[in-house]
Design a protein around this motif. Structure first.
Motif, short mmCIF file in Angstrom:
data_model
loop_
_atom_site.label_atom_id
_atom_site.label_comp_id
_atom_site.label_asym_id
_atom_site.label_seq_id
_atom_site.Cartn_x
_atom_site.Cartn_y
_atom_site.Cartn_z
N GLY A 51 27.62 54.16 -11.59
CA GLY A 51 27.82 55.14 -12.89
C GLY A 51 28.95 55.59 -12.53
O GLY A 51 29.65 55.88 -11.63
N GLY A 52 29.48 56.44 -13.78
CA GLY A 52 30.81 57.44 -13.58
C GLY A 52 30.59 58.30 -14.86
O GLY A 52 31.57 58.93 -15.15
N ARG A 53 29.83 57.82 -16.15
CA ARG A 53 29.46 58.87 -17.18
C ARG A 53 29.02 60.18 -17.53
O ARG A 53 29.38 61.06 -17.92
N THR A 157 36.15 55.38 -17.66
CA THR A 157 35.52 56.71 -16.35
C THR A 157 35.69 55.46 -15.05
O THR A 157 35.74 54.65 -15.11
N SER A 158 35.66 56.16 -13.74
CA SER A 158 36.02 55.87 -12.23
C SER A 158 34.48 55.67 -12.46
O SER A 158 33.39 55.95 -12.55
N GLN A 159 34.45 54.13 -11.74
CA GLN A 159 33.09 53.86 -11.81
C GLN A 159 32.46 54.04 -9.30
O GLN A 159 33.49 53.45 -9.16
N LEU A 160 31.37 55.31 -9.52
CA LEU A 160 31.29 55.86 -8.63
C LEU A 160 29.76 55.19 -8.03
O LEU A 160 28.71 55.12 -8.69
N THR A 276 42.30 68.30 -15.79
CA THR A 276 40.93 69.50 -15.24
C THR A 276 39.51 68.71 -15.70
O THR A 276 38.96 69.33 -14.68
N SER A 277 40.21 67.50 -16.37
CA SER A 277 38.34 67.07 -16.22
C SER A 277 38.47 66.35 -15.55
O SER A 277 39.46 65.85 -15.03
N THR A 278 37.35 65.83 -15.25
CA THR A 278 37.05 64.43 -13.94
C THR A 278 37.64 63.66 -14.48
O THR A 278 37.60 63.13 -15.68
N TYR A 279 37.41 62.16 -13.51
CA TYR A 279 37.65 61.33 -13.92
C TYR A 279 36.40 60.45 -13.55
O TYR A 279 36.35 59.05 -14.64
N GLY A 280 35.36 60.70 -13.72
CA GLY A 280 33.96 60.05 -13.27
C GLY A 280 32.86 60.58 -12.18
O GLY A 280 33.81 62.08 -11.67
N ALA A 281 31.74 60.97 -12.06
CA ALA A 281 30.28 61.48 -11.76
C ALA A 281 29.15 60.29 -12.15
O ALA A 281 29.25 60.03 -12.13
N VAL A 282 28.27 60.78 -10.26
CA VAL A 282 26.78 60.08 -10.33
C VAL A 282 26.29 61.42 -9.40
O VAL A 282 26.43 61.58 -7.95
N GLU A 283 25.05 61.15 -9.55
CA GLU A 283 24.06 61.99 -8.92
C GLU A 283 22.97 61.04 -8.29
O GLU A 283 22.02 60.31 -9.54
#
Length: 318
Positions: A51-53, A157-160, A276-283
């Motif tokens: 994910g990344g969204r 987004t980046s896919q992580l 300043t905002s992220t390129y992507g995140a996953v939790e």
């Protein structure tokens, strides 16, 4: 005429994009990121999923703050009601009064200060993707608007993905996939949150016996030169080859936790005018699910559908 969205009986491209984005927002009944229950053993690797969204929502809070203590019990349901749309983090300052004062949280606060110097002047303060600080108990309506506006403008987004496995002393998390939309001036960041962190005896405490989503671990790996640039709160941090392929963190036993992997600009890049905002995140989280989360997610789905239908109804009248 200003405000009209109809040309020759057709929708304008901007309006079609708005409707598409509203329909694309993941109004899912899923919990925040991927959640596994407290009985999960982690004897075999558990994946975060690809994910990344999710958007990063950071709250500057404090254990001594009465308003924060009132808000904190609500944040679990708030996080779950937004599904995988957000990754919510509580930052506790090293101010000499907070009962926790984790170095990881203060490091993150200092990063936010490079973008918004007055961001930590009051608590609680919410920041969506390092944007405008929203302060006070009644700020959540503005926060929700920031979330939606950011979702509508985000293109890609980046896919992580990472996986977590049990060790003899705790857990180890390792990146398995990092398809990055930007490498130069960026870093991969692992953030460890503790759920229901107990309040120490004798601490100034206007609230309950614990606080949630406390950032206790932070590790940053510079993608450009493949080096660990900071590490706080982990028992081990390493890379075997590159940040994107082998960045790994270890942490000790903890009953309930969340781990968030973020792709973002380095602080140095931000100081030089970078994004300043992220390129992507996953939790990935090991915790109990808030009881009202399913109902709240269904409500979110209804609200999203009604929003689209309302727009269409307005257009048909024009």
């Amino acid at each position: 005429m200003a405000g009209r969205h109809k040309l020759g009986g057709r929708f304008t491209p901007s309006l079609l994009l708005l409707i598409f984005m509203l329909l694309s927002v993941p109004w899912t009944p899923n919990s925040q990121g991927r959640v596994v229950d407290l009985e999960t053993s982690f004897d075999e690797p558990v994946s975060s999923g690809l994910g990344g969204r999710p958007l990063l929502v950071e709250e500057i809070t404090a254990t001594w703050c009465p308003t924060c203590a009132s808000i904190d019990p609500e944040l679990v349901q708030v996080a779950d009601s937004h599904g995988s749309r957000i990754a919510l983090i509580a930052l506790h300052p090293s101010d000499g009064e907070d009962a926790f004062q984790p170095e990881a949280s203060q490091q993150r606060i200092e990063r936010l200060k490079t973008i918004q110097p007055d961001v930590a002047d009051s608590t609680p303060t919410f920041v969506v993707e390092a944007g405008v600080p929203r302060k006070g108990y009644d700020a959540w309506q503005e926060v929700q608007r920031d979330i939606l506006n950011t979702e509508l403008t985000r293109q890609s987004t980046s896919q992580l993905e990472f996986e977590v496995i049990k060790t003899g002393t705790g857990y180890q998390a390792t990146i398995t996939t990092a398809s990055l939309i930007e490498a130069e001036g960026s870093q991969l960041t692992f953030m460890l949150l503790e759920h229901e962190k107990p309040m120490p005896e004798g601490a100034i405490n206007p609230g309950g016996d614990s606080r949630d989503r406390v950032l206790v671990g932070l590790a940053e790996c510079n993608v450009g030169n493949n080096t660990i640039t900071s590490a706080f709160g982990y028992s081990g941090v390493s890379i075997n080859s590159t940040c994107a392929s082998s960045f790994s963190v270890e942490f000790g036993e903890m009953e309930s936790w969340s781990l968030i992997l973020v792709h973002e600009a380095t602080t140095e890049s931000i100081k030089d005018g970078g994004p300043t905002s992220t390129y992507g995140a996953v939790e990935l989280a090991k915790r109990s699910l808030a009881p009202a989360s399913m109902e709240s997610s269904a409500t979110s789905l209804l609200i999203g559908s009604c929003a689209v239908l309302s727009i269409l109804a307005i257009i048909r009248k024009k």
